[in-house]
Design an enzyme around this catalytic site. Structure first.
Site, PDB file in Angstrom:
ATOM      1  N   GLU A  48      14.267 -13.407  12.914  1.00 43.76           N
ATOM      2  CA  GLU A  48      13.543 -13.991  11.903  1.00 43.76           C
ATOM      3  C   GLU A  48      14.070 -13.815  10.515  1.00 43.76           C
ATOM      4  O   GLU A  48      14.364 -12.585  10.178  1.00 43.76           O
ATOM      5  CB  GLU A  48      12.121 -13.290  11.821  1.00 43.76           C
ATOM      6  CG  GLU A  48      11.166 -13.582  12.831  1.00 43.76           C
ATOM      7  CD  GLU A  48       9.826 -12.913  12.349  1.00 43.76           C
ATOM      8  OE1 GLU A  48       9.459 -12.423  11.543  1.00 43.76           O
ATOM      9  OE2 GLU A  48       8.906 -12.455  13.570  1.00 43.76           O
ATOM     10  N   ASP A  59       2.681  -9.273   2.808  1.00 42.08           N
ATOM     11  CA  ASP A  59       3.644  -8.126   2.618  1.00 42.08           C
ATOM     12  C   ASP A  59       3.426  -6.897   1.884  1.00 42.08           C
ATOM     13  O   ASP A  59       2.841  -7.108   0.833  1.00 42.08           O
ATOM     14  CB  ASP A  59       4.876  -8.781   2.171  1.00 42.08           C
ATOM     15  CG  ASP A  59       5.688  -9.771   2.967  1.00 42.08           C
ATOM     16  OD1 ASP A  59       5.766  -9.376   4.441  1.00 42.08           O
ATOM     17  OD2 ASP A  59       5.755 -10.868   2.714  1.00 42.08           O
TER      18      ASP A  59
END
Lengths: 263, 406
Positions: A48, A59
Site C-alpha cells: 500500500e 491516522d
C-alpha cells in the site's frame, strides 16, 4: 492488475498474505520507493502506498508525522504515481491508500486512468464509503482497478453487506475502533468482525490497524486472509538515524512478519 | 427553493452538483445513523421541543432582542437592526446549538461530549452545557488559538472541561477538528461529538441548522412586529457558518429579502492570506462533507488566515456552498482591517463591543448600506460579544500603555 491473483495464490497455499504500507515521499520520493521495494523483497505480498494528505483524520501520530514530512518536502500527485510505478515493477500488486479530496481534485476518472497506467492495482479509501462513491465505482470499472472499502467493528451486518457488494480485491477489516498506530495487544474485536464479514462475502479479508509484531501477525493470520501493517513499518524509517538503517530495520520487521504470516 | 437536504444529507443543485453527504470512515457511520434517528425523533417529540424551548428562554435568555441601532444607522445612512445574540448566556449564538445537542446526548445515554473550538465560544458553550447536564467534556483547541483566546481557555477549565491544545498543522480550528474526529473514532461508543457549526458529515449540517434557526425565526417575527414589514437585507458573518444559516433560514423563502454572508478576507483575498472559502476556494471534501475548501492543486488544504479565530477555517458548511451556487445568498469577503474598523465604529456609536467575528457582518453591512434604497432596513446578526477579543483589540488599536498600535 488486481490484488486478487496474489491473494488467491496465498489462500491456495493455505496461508495468509502480508500487506505492507508506506507513504509516498517519506523521507524522499526515491527513498520511499526503495523502501517499498525492500518490503517486497523481504516478503510483503502486497504494497500500500499512502498518498499523504494535509488532514489525515484516520491516522495516528506516526503516519501523521511521515505525511507532514512528505508534504513539506513538496510531494505532488505525480510523485505518488511515480512511486507506484517504481514499486509495481517488482511484480507485487500496489494499492494507493488515500483520503478522498486529493483524488477529487485530480479528477476521479483521471486518477484512475493514470493509476492504471502506472501499474497500480486500485485504491483503499478510508474516508469514502460506497454510498458516496458513485464516480469511483464507475471509474474503477472503466480502468479495471480494485476498490478496497473498509468495514469496522461498529458496522451493522446490513452495512457490511452493502460495503462488500461494492468492494473488489479484498475487504479491509478495521480491527479496532481508532486511528492507525501500533498497539500492544492483538485486536479483540477483529475475529468477530471477520466472521461477520465472511458471512457476507467470499472476497479475501485483510485485517489492519495496530499490528506491529510477528506474534500479533500470526494470531491474525489464523483467521484472516491478509495482515496489514502500516505504522510499525513507517516507524522503522522514522526512528532510524539514516535511510540505510531505516531500510535495514524495515527488512528485518517485514521478514519477521512474513515468517509469521506465511507459516 | 427547497429547504434541503435530501435524506442522505445532500444539498442538490439543479445542475446536478451537490454538497454535504458523509465523507467519513465507515467506523463512524453507525454513530451518525444513531444520531440522525435520535435527532429526527426528538424533533417530532413535543416533550423534547418543550424542554429545548424552556432552556432557550430560561437559561440562554432568548429570544434575543432585535435592537434599533439608531446611532450606527446614522453612520451607515440606512436603518440597521442588530440581532443581539451577543446577549445570550455564554456570549454568543453558539449556546442554542449546544443545548440542543446536549439534550440529544442525554437521550443517547452517552456520558461524554467532545468539541472543537476556534475562538473558544463553542468550547465555552459546550463546557457550559456539560456542567449543566453533568457530562464529561473534552475540548480540542489549536495551540495558536489557546494563546489568542487565553480567557476562554480559563473559562472552559473553570467549567470543568479538559482543554487539549492541538499542536499539529496550522494549530487552529481545522486541526482541532482533525483531533476531535480522531478522538471520536476511538470513543464513539461513549462519546458524542458536539460539532459547533453547520459542517461535518450528515446529519450535523441540517441538525445544527435546526438548533440555531431560532435566530432568523425570531428576527423575522420581530421585524414584522417592530417595523411592520420584513427587512430588505440580512447580514451575517460566515466561518463554518452556523450563525449565518441560523439567521438566513427563515428568510430563504422571502424573495424580497437579500441575504449577505461576509467571510474573513484576512489581508485581502488577492493576497492568498484569508479565510474566504466561498470567495477564494473550490469544491472539495473536508471534515466529512463535500463543500467549498481552500485547497491547492493537489487537494491539500491550504492554511487560512484571519484576525478572528472563529472565522479562521478553510472550509464552510455545505448548505452555504449550496446557497452560494444557487445565488440565493451573496457571499463577500471583509478584510481584517475593515472588520476592526467596524468593531470600533459599533463600539463608539452604540456602546456595544462585538466579537471580531460579528464585526465582519457589521463591516459588510456598512459597505452594503449605500447601495440600498434610502428607506432600506438591514438586519445584522451580532453573533457574539467582544470580551474574549479585548487582547487582540488592545494590540490592534494601541490600548495598552506600553505598546503601540499594530
Amino acid at each position: 492488475m488486481s490484488v486478487a491473483p496474489t491473494l488467491a495464490k496465498t489462500r491456495a497455499a493455505g496461508h495468509s498474505a502480508l500487506v505492507g504500507y508506506l507513504p509516498a515521499g517519506f523521507p524522499t520520493v526515491a527513498d520511499a520507493t526503495n523502501a517499498a521495494r525492500a518490503m517486497v523483497e523481504a516478503g510483503a505480498d502486497v504494497v500500500e502506498i499512502g498518498f499523504p494528505y494535509s488532514d489525515p483524520v484516520m491516522d495516528g501520530p506516526v503516519i501523521q508525522r511521515a505525511a507532514e514530512h512528505a508534504l513539506a518536502g513538496g510531494l505532488r500527485a505525480a510523485d505518488v504515481l511515480r512511486t507506484v510505478e517504481g514499486v509495481a515493477a517488482t511484480g507485487a500488486p500496489v494499492l494507493v491508500m488515500t483520503y478522498w479530496n486529493p483524488i477529487l481534485r485530480y479528477g476521479v476518472d483521471a486518477f484512475a486512468r493514470d493509476l492504471a497506467a502506472a501499474g497500480g492495482a486500485g485504491l483503499i479509501t478510508p474516508d469514502l464509503i460506497p454510498d458516496e462513491g458513485a464516480d469511483w465505482l464507475a471509474a474503477s470499472e472503466a480502468h479495471g482497478l480494485d476498490r478496497v472499502f473498509l468495514v469496522a467493528p461498529s458496522s451493522s451486518d446490513e452495512r457490511i453487506a452493502s460495503t462488500v457488494a461494492a468492494t473488489s480485491g479484498f475487504v479491509y477489516a478495521q480491527s479496532v475502533m481508532g486511528v492507525t498506530g501500533a498497539r500492544d495487544n492483538a485486536p479483540a474485536a477483529a475475529p468477530e468482525l471477520v466472521e461477520r464479514t465472511r458471512k457476507a462475502t467470499d472476497l479475501p479479508i485483510g485485517v489492519g490497524l495496530g499490528v506491529r509484531s510477528g506474534a500479533q501477525a500470526a494470531e491474525i493470520a489464523a483467521y484472516a486472509d491478509a495482515v496489514i501493517v502500516g505504522s510499525a513499518m513507517v516507524k522503522c524509517l522514522l526512528d532510524a538515524p539514516t535511510v540505510g538503517d531505516g531500510i535495514a530495520a524495515l527488512r528485518a520487521l517485514t521478514g519477521e512478519l512474513s515468517d509469521a504470516v506465511h507459516a | 427553493m427547497t429547504a434541503g437536504p435530501d435524506p442522505t444529507g445532500h444539498f442538490r443543485n439543479a445542475d446536478g452538483t451537490d454538497f454535504g453527504g458523509r465523507f467519513v470512515p465507515e467506523a463512524l457511520i453507525a454513530a451518525l445513523d444513531e444520531l440522525d434517528t435520535v435527532y429526527r425523533k426528538a424533533f417530532e417529540d413535543p416533550a423534547f421541543l418543550a424542554e429545548f424551548d424552556r432552556l432557550l428562554r430560561e437559561y440562554a435568555g432568548t429570544p434575543s432582542m432585535l435592537y434599533d441601532a439608531t446611532r450606527l444607522s446614522e453612520v451607515a445612512g440606512r436603518r440597521i437592526l442588530l440581532k443581539r445574540e451577543d446577549l445570550n448566556h455564554t456570549g454568543a449564538h453558539k449556546v442554542r446549538n449546544v443545548l440542543g445537542q446536549a439534550l440529544l446526548t442525554k437521550r443517547m445515554g452517552k456520558p461524554r461530549i467532545i468539541a472543537e473550538t476556534g475562538a473558544g465560544q463553542h468550547g465555552v458553550a459546550s463546557a457550559t452545557a456539560a456542567a449543566l447536564f453533568d457530562l464529561e467534556c473534552t475540548v480540542y483547541m489549536g495551540a495558536e488559538d489557546t494563546r489568542r483566546q487565553a480567557l476562554n481557555v480559563a473559562r472552559m477549565r473553570m467549567l470543568g472541561a479538559e482543554v487539549v491544545p492541538v499542536t499539529t498543522g496550522s494549530q487552529t480550528l481545522k486541526d482541532a477538528m482533525n483531533e476531535a474526529l480522531r478522538d471520536w473514532v476511538s470513543s464513539v461508543d461513549t462519546t458524542h461529538y458536539l460539532i459547533g457549526t453547520v459542517g461535518g458529515p450528515h446529519p450535523f449540517p441540517v441538525m445544527v441548522r435546526d438548533f440555531v434557526r431560532g435566530i432568523g425565526d425570531e428576527a423575522r417575527a420581530q421585524s414584522l412586529a417592530q417595523i411592520g414589514r420584513l427587512p430588505d437585507a440580512v447580514c451575517a458573518c460566515v466561518g463554518g457558518g452556523s450563525n449565518a444559516i441560523g439567521a438566513f433560514h427563515a428568510f430563504v423563502g422571502d424573495p424580497g429579502v437579500a441575504l449577505y454572508g461576509f467571510e474573513a478576507g484576512g489581508d485581502g483575498v488577492e493576497t492568498g492570506r484569508h479565510a474566504a472559502t466561498l470567495s477564494g476556494g473550490a469544491p472539495g471534501v473536508l471534515h466529512g462533507a463535500r463543500t467549498y475548501v481552500l485547497q491547492d492543486e493537489d487537494g491539500q488544504t491550504v492554511e487560512s488566515h484571519s484576525i478572528s479565530a472563529g472565522l479562521d477555517y478553510p472550509g464552510v458548511g455545505p448548505e452555504h456552498a449550496y446557497l452560494h451556487d444557487t445565488g440565493r445568498v451573496n457571499y463577500e469577503a471583509v478584510t481584517d482591517a475593515e472588520a476592526m474598523d467596524a468593531m470600533m465604529t459599533l463600539t463608539r456609536t452604540e456602546g456595544i463591543i462585538p466579537a471580531i467575528e460579528s464585526a465582519h457582518a457589521v463591516a459588510g453591512a456598512l459597505r452594503l448600506a449605500p447601495t440600498l434604497p434610502e428607506d432600506a432596513v438591514i438586519v445584522v446578526c451580532l453573533s457574539g460579544r467582544g470580551d474574549k477579543d479585548m487582547d487582540t483589540a488592545a494590540r490592534w488599536f494601541g490600548l495598552y500603555d506600553d505598546e503601540p498600535a499594530s
